[in-house]
Write a protein that holds these residues in place. Structure first.
Motif, short mmCIF file in Angstrom:
data_model
loop_
_atom_site.label_atom_id
_atom_site.label_comp_id
_atom_site.label_asym_id
_atom_site.label_seq_id
_atom_site.Cartn_x
_atom_site.Cartn_y
_atom_site.Cartn_z
N VAL A 48 0.86 -1.19 0.00
CA VAL A 48 0.00 0.00 0.00
C VAL A 48 0.90 1.24 0.00
O VAL A 48 2.12 1.13 0.06
N TYR A 49 0.28 2.42 -0.05
CA TYR A 49 1.08 3.65 0.04
C TYR A 49 1.63 3.79 1.47
O TYR A 49 0.98 3.42 2.44
N ALA A 50 2.85 4.34 1.55
CA ALA A 50 3.51 4.52 2.83
C ALA A 50 3.60 5.99 3.21
O ALA A 50 3.83 6.85 2.35
N LEU A 51 3.41 6.26 4.49
CA LEU A 51 3.69 7.57 5.07
C LEU A 51 5.00 7.40 5.83
O LEU A 51 5.12 6.51 6.67
N SER A 52 5.98 8.25 5.51
CA SER A 52 7.32 7.96 5.96
C SER A 52 8.07 9.19 6.44
O SER A 52 7.73 10.33 6.09
N CYS A 53 9.12 8.93 7.25
CA CYS A 53 10.02 10.00 7.69
C CYS A 53 11.34 9.36 8.09
O CYS A 53 11.48 8.13 8.12
N ASN A 54 12.30 10.20 8.41
CA ASN A 54 13.59 9.75 8.91
C ASN A 54 13.38 9.06 10.26
O ASN A 54 12.84 9.64 11.19
N ALA A 55 13.84 7.82 10.37
CA ALA A 55 13.62 7.04 11.60
C ALA A 55 14.44 7.55 12.77
O ALA A 55 14.19 7.16 13.92
N ASN A 56 15.41 8.41 12.52
CA ASN A 56 16.22 8.97 13.60
C ASN A 56 15.69 10.33 14.08
O ASN A 56 16.30 10.95 14.96
N ASP A 57 14.59 10.78 13.51
CA ASP A 57 14.05 12.10 13.82
C ASP A 57 12.78 11.96 14.68
O ASP A 57 11.70 11.69 14.17
N ALA A 58 12.95 12.13 15.99
CA ALA A 58 11.83 11.91 16.92
C ALA A 58 10.66 12.86 16.66
O ALA A 58 9.49 12.46 16.75
N GLY B 248 -7.12 2.99 12.19
CA GLY B 248 -8.39 2.28 12.22
C GLY B 248 -9.13 2.29 10.90
O GLY B 248 -10.06 1.52 10.70
N GLU B 249 -8.72 3.16 9.98
CA GLU B 249 -9.36 3.23 8.67
C GLU B 249 -8.57 2.42 7.65
O GLU B 249 -7.45 1.99 7.90
N LYS B 250 -9.15 2.25 6.46
CA LYS B 250 -8.55 1.41 5.43
C LYS B 250 -7.26 2.03 4.89
O LYS B 250 -7.16 3.25 4.74
N SER B 251 -6.27 1.16 4.63
CA SER B 251 -5.03 1.62 4.00
C SER B 251 -5.30 2.05 2.57
O SER B 251 -6.28 1.64 1.95
N VAL B 252 -4.39 2.86 2.03
CA VAL B 252 -4.58 3.46 0.71
C VAL B 252 -3.74 2.76 -0.35
O VAL B 252 -2.53 2.57 -0.17
N SER B 253 -4.36 2.39 -1.46
CA SER B 253 -3.63 1.78 -2.56
C SER B 253 -3.64 2.65 -3.82
O SER B 253 -3.06 2.29 -4.84
N LYS B 254 -4.32 3.81 -3.74
CA LYS B 254 -4.32 4.78 -4.84
C LYS B 254 -4.04 6.16 -4.27
O LYS B 254 -4.63 6.55 -3.25
N ALA B 255 -3.17 6.90 -4.93
CA ALA B 255 -2.79 8.22 -4.43
C ALA B 255 -3.99 9.14 -4.27
O ALA B 255 -4.03 9.96 -3.35
N CYS B 256 -4.97 8.98 -5.13
CA CYS B 256 -6.15 9.87 -5.07
C CYS B 256 -6.98 9.64 -3.80
O CYS B 256 -7.82 10.46 -3.45
N ASP B 257 -6.75 8.50 -3.12
CA ASP B 257 -7.51 8.19 -1.90
C ASP B 257 -6.79 8.61 -0.62
O ASP B 257 -7.29 8.35 0.48
N ILE B 258 -5.62 9.24 -0.75
CA ILE B 258 -4.91 9.68 0.45
C ILE B 258 -5.77 10.70 1.18
O ILE B 258 -6.23 11.68 0.58
#
Length: 201
Positions: free
Chosen positions: A21-31, A132-142
């Motif tokens: 699915v689409y990922a929401l991401s950031c630097n893992a060292n940045d609290a 708790g909501e459905k994960s996104v597999s299309k950018a338009c659904d973000i």
């Protein structure tokens, strides 16, 4: 891609496709960036976030891998499978978010891998959704709340399956599948058993 790397280095959030699915991401060292993800997803901080790594070497830097588990992890990686492993105490990841164990995946998607290989660092990666909501597999659904907070959204739906990763707990001698995904529980256990028997031979 330089703008993506700069965003990660500057504590910003990005969205990109993976093979699940689409990922929401950031630097893992940045609290502070990780904190933003919890807030934007309305996620309970008792629920840990997983990370993406580019390769097995990066995985070994943060997690303790039982010798007999290494070959099957390599077999399934990169791929739609997250491994829960004991976290190394000297991992340098923010202790307020990572303690005891960690979920790690090497994604099998050209965009995700390109970001990881160019960033050369570990990234927090979670599904693009409000908790708790459905994960996104299309950018338009973000969700609009996430769109407002993400500095960069990479829109490419072609290789996104829409099925979350299989989650496998490897923190004990008994392998357990915590969530079924594209890779079945039967497949996981067959591969791990095969390598276990090979090690005993």
């Amino acid at each position: 891609m330089l703008n993506v790397i700069n965003a990660l280095n500057n504590g910003q959030l990005i969205c990109f496709p993976t093979e699940t699915v689409y990922a929401l991401s950031c630097n893992a060292n940045d609290a502070s960036a990780i904190d933003k993800i919890y807030k934007i997803k309305k996620r309970n901080k008792n629920k840990p976030l997983s990370v993406f790594v580019a390769n097995i070497e990066q995985l070994k830097e943060i997690a303790i891998i039982k010798e007999s588990y290494l070959a099957p992890i390599k077999y399934f990686s990169p791929g739609p499978i997250t491994f829960i492993l004991p976290l190394k105490e000297n991992s340098r990841l923010p202790k307020e978010f990572f303690q005891g164990t960690i979920g790690v995946r090497i994604p099998n998607h050209p965009i995700a891998l390109k970001i990881l290989n160019e960033f050369k660092n570990i990234m927090v990666a979670t599904s693009v959704n409000i908790s708790g909501e459905k994960s996104v597999s299309k950018a338009c659904d973000i969700p609009s709340d996430i769109k407002k907070e993400a500095s960069i959204i990479i829109d490419d739906d072609k290789l996104v399956m829409g099925v979350g990763s299989t989650i496998v707990d490897l923190t004990t001698d008994e392998i357990s599948v915590l969530r079924r995904g594209k890779i079945t529980e039967e497949n996981v256990k067959t591969v791990f058993d095969k390598y276990e028997k090979h090690n005993r031979a």
